[in-house]
Structures are given as C-alpha cells and as structure tokens.
Design an enzyme around this catalytic site. Structure first.
Site, mmCIF file in Angstrom:
data_model
loop_
_atom_site.group_PDB
_atom_site.id
_atom_site.type_symbol
_atom_site.label_atom_id
_atom_site.label_comp_id
_atom_site.label_asym_id
_atom_site.label_seq_id
_atom_site.Cartn_x
_atom_site.Cartn_y
_atom_site.Cartn_z
ATOM 1 N N ALA A 107 0.748 4.264 0.748
ATOM 2 C CA ALA A 107 0.904 5.327 1.676
ATOM 3 C C ALA A 107 1.644 4.590 3.344
ATOM 4 O O ALA A 107 1.892 5.223 4.073
ATOM 5 C CB ALA A 107 -0.565 5.737 2.168
ATOM 6 N N SER A 108 1.503 3.352 2.996
ATOM 7 C CA SER A 108 2.132 2.590 4.348
ATOM 8 C C SER A 108 3.575 3.022 4.723
ATOM 9 O O SER A 108 4.407 2.792 3.859
ATOM 10 C CB SER A 108 1.982 1.198 4.253
ATOM 11 N N PRO A 109 3.927 3.385 5.765
ATOM 12 C CA PRO A 109 5.221 3.744 6.171
ATOM 13 C C PRO A 109 6.228 2.333 6.021
ATOM 14 O O PRO A 109 7.455 2.639 5.543
ATOM 15 C CB PRO A 109 5.254 4.398 7.669
ATOM 16 N N ILE B 269 0.907 -1.171 0.200
ATOM 17 C CA ILE B 269 0.016 0.045 -0.062
ATOM 18 C C ILE B 269 0.761 1.189 -0.143
ATOM 19 O O ILE B 269 1.803 1.438 0.850
ATOM 20 C CB ILE B 269 -0.927 0.132 1.366
#
Length: 218
Positions: free
Chosen positions: A10-12, A8
């Site tokens: 946006a996942s850090p 994903i």
C-alpha cells in the site's frame, strides 16, 4: 537472482519502485514486511537499513539502498536498456530530479503525515495543516504541468512514477475538481493509461480502503 524489494504494497514509495521496475522490464523478488508487527526492526533488516524505512532494496550482490527515489534511479542506472525515463542529458535530468524532490518534500511529506495520523495514531480526521499543504501541492503541480504532457516535459520519467503513486493516493481522500485542476486531472488520466501503471493498482486499492475506513470510523 533478482534484486529483493522489502515492501508494503500500500505504500506510495513502494509502488513508485514497482512501477519503475515494470517500466524497465525488471522482475523483483518482492518481500512483504509487516510494519505493524515491527518486522522492519528485526536484526536482519536493521543490518540492511539502519534507518529501517520501507522500501529497501537488496541487490543480488548484497548491496542495499533505501528511499524510493534512490532505489528508482539506481535500478534504472543499472538495469534499464536505455535512459528514456531518467535521461543522461544534464538539463533533462535536472528537471526530473527537481520533480522527484518536489514529490518527496511536498506531496509525500503531507501524504505521509496524513497516513501516519490515520493509521498509526488512529485519528478519524485529516489535520488541517496537512490538508492545506496537500491542496497547495496540488496547485503547484497544476502549475508545473502547464504546457507539458508529463511531469518533466514531453517524456514519461521517474518523476511521473513517483508523483502518481503519492498524488493518486492523496486524491482518494482529498478529491480534486477537474475544472479547478485540469492539467493535474489530465496528467493523472495519462499516467493511468501507461502499461506500467498496472504495478500501482493493487497497492493503491489497499491504501485507499485503509485510509477511507479510518476516516469513516467514529
């Protein structure tokens, strides 16, 4: 055939892996997973990773590994041309590992809780315990950076890639004062100037927009 990263944007933790791959010159086959449509619970994905977490890496020989820290160290160990970002020297590596565990157990722990409360449970506020925990984490990182240019010393490492992905996300909704956190602020700026940091930009923008939107909703 390149390794496949189930992700994903946006996942850090995903972004930490993307930064690592860019740093070592490795092209990944990026496969987006729609978490909100439960694609991570589909049979194929569960066969790869019964824990059904993002990111998950599937190498070209079918070998699968998950958890960003495990993926990062695996990719460097297998594909990097040298050990500069994850030294073989046992003491240097121990420091890098400690910082990775610090990111996982302190910084990302609170970042994950905050994101879950906002995006999954649809809150429009940050829980006090997680806000306080994140601020404490900023303070600890400020201390760890005293007299150091980078998280693990005088060299860029996987610790920087992992930390900047989470810290960079956190400060978009819990800003830090440059006068109160001069070491942290200077380190973040140095990270942003790294060529490999470009792999973090798109996902960070997406994450910040999602989190800020939730916080502004009534």
């Amino acid at each position: 055939m390149a390794p496949t990263l189930y992700m994903i944007q946006a996942s850090p933790p995903v972004r930490a892996v993307l930064i690592t791959a860019k740093a070592i010159g490795l092209d990944l086959n990026q496969k987006d997973i729609n978490f909100f449509q439960d694609e991570h619970l589909k049979p194929h994905f569960l066969k790869l990773n019964p824990q059904h977490t993002i990111p998950t890496l599937e190498d070209e020989d079918g070998f699968a590994v998950w958890d960003s820290h495990a993926i990062m160290t695996y990719l460097v160990s297998k594909y990097a041309k040298d050990d500069s970002v994850y030294p073989q020297d046992i003491k240097k590596r121990a420091v890098v590992n400690q910082r990775l565990f610090f990111e996982s157990g302190v910084i990302f722990f609170h970042m994950r809780n905050i994101a879950r409360s906002l995006l999954v449970h649809c809150q429009n506020f940050i829980n006090e315990d997680d806000r306080d925990g994140m601020i404490e984490g900023f303070g600890l990182l400020e201390k760890l950076l005293e007299g150091k240019k980078w998280a693990a010393g005088d060299f860029v490492s996987l610790a920087d890639y992992s930390l900047i992905s989470s810290v960079g996300t956190a400060v978009t909704i819990i800003p830090v004062d440059s006068e109160e956190y001069p070491n942290l602020t200077a380190w973040m700026k140095r990270c942003e100037e790294l060529p490999e940091y470009a792999a973090n930009a798109k996902g960070l923008k997406e994450a910040a927009e999602m989190l800020k939107l939730r916080l502004t909703r009534k």
